[in-house]
Design an enzyme around this catalytic site. Structure first.
Site, mmCIF file in Angstrom:
data_model
loop_
_atom_site.group_PDB
_atom_site.id
_atom_site.type_symbol
_atom_site.label_atom_id
_atom_site.label_comp_id
_atom_site.label_asym_id
_atom_site.label_seq_id
_atom_site.Cartn_x
_atom_site.Cartn_y
_atom_site.Cartn_z
ATOM 1 N N HIS A 1 37.681 69.346 12.605
ATOM 2 C CA HIS A 1 38.596 68.616 13.474
ATOM 3 C C HIS A 1 38.947 67.277 12.833
ATOM 4 O O HIS A 1 38.187 66.313 12.904
ATOM 5 C CB HIS A 1 37.962 68.374 14.850
ATOM 6 N N ARG B 1 21.210 70.291 -2.311
ATOM 7 C CA ARG B 1 21.098 70.133 -3.763
ATOM 8 C C ARG B 1 20.247 71.255 -4.332
ATOM 9 O O ARG B 1 19.444 71.853 -3.625
ATOM 10 C CB ARG B 1 20.488 68.767 -4.109
ATOM 11 N N LYS C 1 15.865 74.924 -7.248
ATOM 12 C CA LYS C 1 15.409 75.774 -8.346
ATOM 13 C C LYS C 1 16.535 76.707 -8.748
ATOM 14 O O LYS C 1 17.259 77.194 -7.894
ATOM 15 C CB LYS C 1 14.188 76.586 -7.917
#
Length: 217
Positions: free
Chosen positions: A137, A208, A211
């Protein structure tokens, strides 16, 4: 008095359990989910074989949605493709598309929504309360943020493309303009705002890489 009421309720529950075993109830719910898939098939753009739905919350724009074979949706599913939206500034028109592969399983209370395009590859598995959205939105601008959210136009940074055999944990959120590679694992509660390479684990807000498995390992 409360003790007597509890005893009566307990006796009734035992009696009900004797005549209606839980396994029988579960089996009936599975049959209902399969029948619901067959009933809904004609409303979808395309639907494969053995697709089932456990009591969806909201299905909208089914004519823009394709589902492959042997894919299941647990209860509370919100699956929406929006071809229009009425904002205070005027009506918006979209050409949405949601493409879901085969052998996928979506946990309870998932929310998958598109005004542009969402693609989910074969073999996807999600936990509960997962959100996959290609829209928002309004823009992150002062002008838009001074408006109430329902008054803002729907915007998208681009499609969401999810590869094959991706595992998405509970309460993860995948936002617009993101591509997730094959075999990736999205940790619980992660918010994915950027592309995720294949065969890696991501987590956090924003997500993030934790591994990454390389082919020569």
């Amino acid at each position: 008095m409360a003790g007597l009421k509890n005893k009566v309720m307990s006796c009734l529950a035992d009696l009900y359990g004797f005549f209606v075993p839980y396994k029988r109830v579960a089996r009936c719910e599975e049959m209902q989910a399969t029948l619901r898939g067959l009933w809904l098939r004609k409303n979808f753009k395309r639907m494969g074989e053995k697709v089932y739905f456990f009591r969806p919350g909201l299905l909208k724009g089914m004519e823009y949605i394709s589902v492959g074979d042997s894919t299941g949706f647990e209860r509370g599913l919100y699956l929406t493709a929006w071809d229009s939206y009425e904002a205070k500034t005027g009506k918006q028109e979209f050409s949405p598309s949601i493409e879901i592969g085969s052998n996928c399983y979506f946990g309870s209370w998932n929310h998958i929504t598109a005004i542009d395009r969402v693609v989910i590859g074969d073999g996807c598995l999600t936990g509960k309360w997962v959100t996959i959205s290609d829209n928002n939105h309004g823009e992150m601008s002062l002008e838009d943020m001074r408006k109430r959210p329902p008054e803002r136009k729907l915007t998208s940074k681009g499609p969401v493309i999810i590869g094959k055999n991706v595992w998405i944990g509970d309460k993860a959120t995948i936002l617009s303009g993101v591509e997730i590679g094959d075999g990736a694992v999205i940790a619980a509660n992660a918010v994915v705002t950027r592309n995720v390479p294949a065969y890696c684990v991501v987590g956090g807000v924003p997500a993030r890489i934790i591994k990454q498995i390389r082919e020569n390992e």
